[in-house]
Scaffold this motif. Structure first.
Motif: not given
Lengths: 283, 283
Positions: A176-177, A179, A247, A251, A269, B207-209, B246-247, B249-251, B253-254, B257-258, B270, B272, B275
């Motif tokens: 990921p980093r 990328r 993704q 959501i 995001i 791919y984390m998801e 690494l990272d 999944p987008q969900v 991360l969102l 951030e919130l 983990l 949708t 969340l």
């Protein structure tokens, strides 16, 4: 100045029983300085399309104009075209071969017939542009990490000073980093130099984050052409052709269905966090 | 003892210069202890060069330990006369489907493994049929592999391993070269093998998801296991993962951030649905 594709058709194995239509009447205009993402399922014609842009493949019918000139004209200098439109293939690190990084990057400009000083200046400049630290310049390219090798390969194309840079899945297989670093560097390059960049990718999240325009290929035709927001609003249709939206877009739709008044067109995001916060404050 | 176990596993390789002189020693795997129970779904994460593929190659004896021991179903992988038993017990699937398919027809390709094991013809066909059904490729049994999409080819590769009736499958970035629907198909097939057929799965991915359904996640860094836990435990440590290149999944991360913006949400979201549920509670 731009690239114009005018009714491009391409048939693999034309005049044989195995003929396959790979590109079907493509009409596109790509103005200078755009950052364009090209997405599509495996076999949708993305790679065939980009290989037309520097003359590696010749259309069965149709015309391509680069900076106003028809590249299929008899006296058009196609060798020059290849230095103006740089193509970085998938897994480009497999094409590294020289004894050290710097010599490898010199290979392209040297073949343009430039003098030694200019060749070395260009190689140095290209390696700086991809963010490779100086101390790696005289290492064997085979001792570098996956992400570093890929930067060297990209630098090899940049050293030709192309006006258009095409990258075919530049982040496949990177962590990921890695990328993020490569895409960030490409974005910066595009902003600083105004170079036109075409990015072929299977990662919807990456495309959504970085490009201004997305072209969706399906069965050799252009299915959608627009901003990430416009294109990903068709997420149901995209799924039918083997793609998806990022993704976050899913959501947003889930939240909207549950009655939270969010902007369902959010594709990153950042945008998603903003619209969720707004919706929560209103509620 | 579990199906796969490593004790104090060390793997070193010698770096040489062009003349073959020793330049130094790199420790790719550094004292790794792993114990995987039969039927588990294990995910291994780690940046490029963290040692995860080197570790994986020990599980079916492509590499042998410099120090320490690896047991597969109780067999020590350094015992040469156990080699074929080990490889039948732990099958491996690699990144590029085109490098793994040899047959002209899908069903022949899948039959190649059991044929080499000396299985009677009638049973080979039974195994081919059940393996192709398990990955959802039975309708394609008469196809030529080069007519298939990347995701379909990769599922054929998995069926080929499955036909050898392994207790464990190791998949080294099986989705790195695939489009979104190809990735989904492969991950769905892998989960099916694990849950329906009870095959132990060790999945390496960037791919984390793809790993949110794993039982346990290992994160590798510099040849060592840096983190271990359930997906929720691992993904609740966003900053630590980012430091390891690494990272999440987008969900996830969102949600993170919130949270930073003051929205009270649980850690390590983990999916949708999770969340959306949590945000409805906030509203």
């Amino acid at each position: 100045m731009s690239i114009i594709l005018d009714h491009i058709n391409y048939i693999y194995g034309a005049d044989t029983p195995l003929a396959v239509k790979a590109l079907d009447d493509i009409c596109l205009q790509i103005p200078d300085g755009q950052f364009v993402g090209i997405i599509g399922h495996t076999g949708s014609g993305k790679s065939t399309l980009v290989q037309h842009l520097n003359g590696l493949l010749k259309a069965t019918s149709g015309h391509i104009y680069f900076n106003g000139e028809d590249i299929y004209e008899k006296d058009y200098d196609r060798k020059k075209l290849r230095s103006k439109v740089g193509l970085v293939f998938q897994y480009p690190e497999h094409q590294l071969f020289e004894i050290d990084v710097f010599t490898d990057v010199c290979f392209g400009p040297k073949n343009l017939g430039l003098d030694k000083k200019e060749v070395e200046l260009r190689a140095y400049d290209a390696l700086r542009k991809v963010g490779l630290p100086d101390e790696l310049f005289y290492q064997s390219p085979f001792d570098l990490s996956g992400g570093q090798k890929r930067r060297v390969a990209i630098a090899g194309v940049l050293a030709m000073k192309p006006e258009v840079l095409i990258l075919d899945e530049p982040t496949a297989g990177l962590d990921p980093r890695g990328r993020e670093e490569i895409l960030h560097q490409i974005k910066e390059l595009q902003m600083k130099t105004g170079m036109t960049i075409l990015l072929v990718s299977h990662s919807m999240e990456d495309v959504a984050e970085y490009v201004n325009r997305i072209i969706v290929m399906n069965h050799g035709s252009v299915m959608y052409d627009g901003t990430p927001r416009e294109v990903f609003s068709h997420y149901k249709e995209l799924e039918e052709v083997g793609l998806a939206a990022p993704q976050v877009t899913y959501i947003m739709h889930e939240l909207k269905d549950r009655g939270l008044d969010v902007d369902t067109d959010a594709t990153t995001i950042e945008e998603a966090a903003e619209t969720v916060l707004k919706a929560l404050h209103r509620a | 003892m579990g199906i796969v176990r490593t004790k104090e596993l060390v793997y070193e390789y010698i770096r040489r210069d062009e003349e073959g002189n020793v330049e130094g020693i790199t420790t790719a795997v550094d004292h790794v202890d792993l114990d995987v129970a039969q039927g588990e779904f294990i995910a291994i994460l780690g940046h490029n060069g963290s040692g995860k593929s080197t570790l994986a190659k020990h599980i079916n004896a492509i590499l042998n330990p410099t120090e320490g021991t690896v047991w597969v179903d109780g067999m020590d992988t350094s015992e040469e006369d156990k080699l074929w038993d080990i490889r039948q017990t732990a099958g491996m699937v690699f990144q590029n489907p085109d490098n793994q398919i040899i047959g002209q027809v899908v069903e022949e390709d899948v039959g190649f493994g059991p044929e080499n094991m000396g299985i009677p013809t009638k049973e080979i066909w039974e195994r081919v049929e059940e393996s192709l059904k398990a990955v959802g490729m039975y309708e394609y049994r008469k196809y030529s592999p080069n007519k298939l999409s990347g995701g379909q080819k990769q599922r054929v590769s998995i069926a080929g391993v499955l036909a050898m009736h392994p207790k464990c499958i190791v998949l080294d970035e099986p989705t790195a070269m695939l489009d979104p629907s190809g990735r989904k198909e492969v991950i769905r097939a892998v989960r099916g093998l694990n849950q329906v057929e009870g095959v132990t799965v060790i999945l390496i991915t960037h791919y984390m998801e793809e790993i949110i359904h794993a039982d346990r996640v290992f994160v590798m860094d510099e040849g060592k296991i840096a983190m271990e836990g359930t997906p929720r435990e691992i993904f609740s440590q966003v900053e630590k993962l980012k430091n390891l290149r690494l990272d999440v999944p987008q969900v996830t991360l969102l949600a993170y951030e919130l949270q930073k913006k003051g929205i009270p949400l649980p850690k390590g979201i983990l999916t949708t649905k999770e969340l959306a549920d949590a945000l409805m509670g906030v509203k």
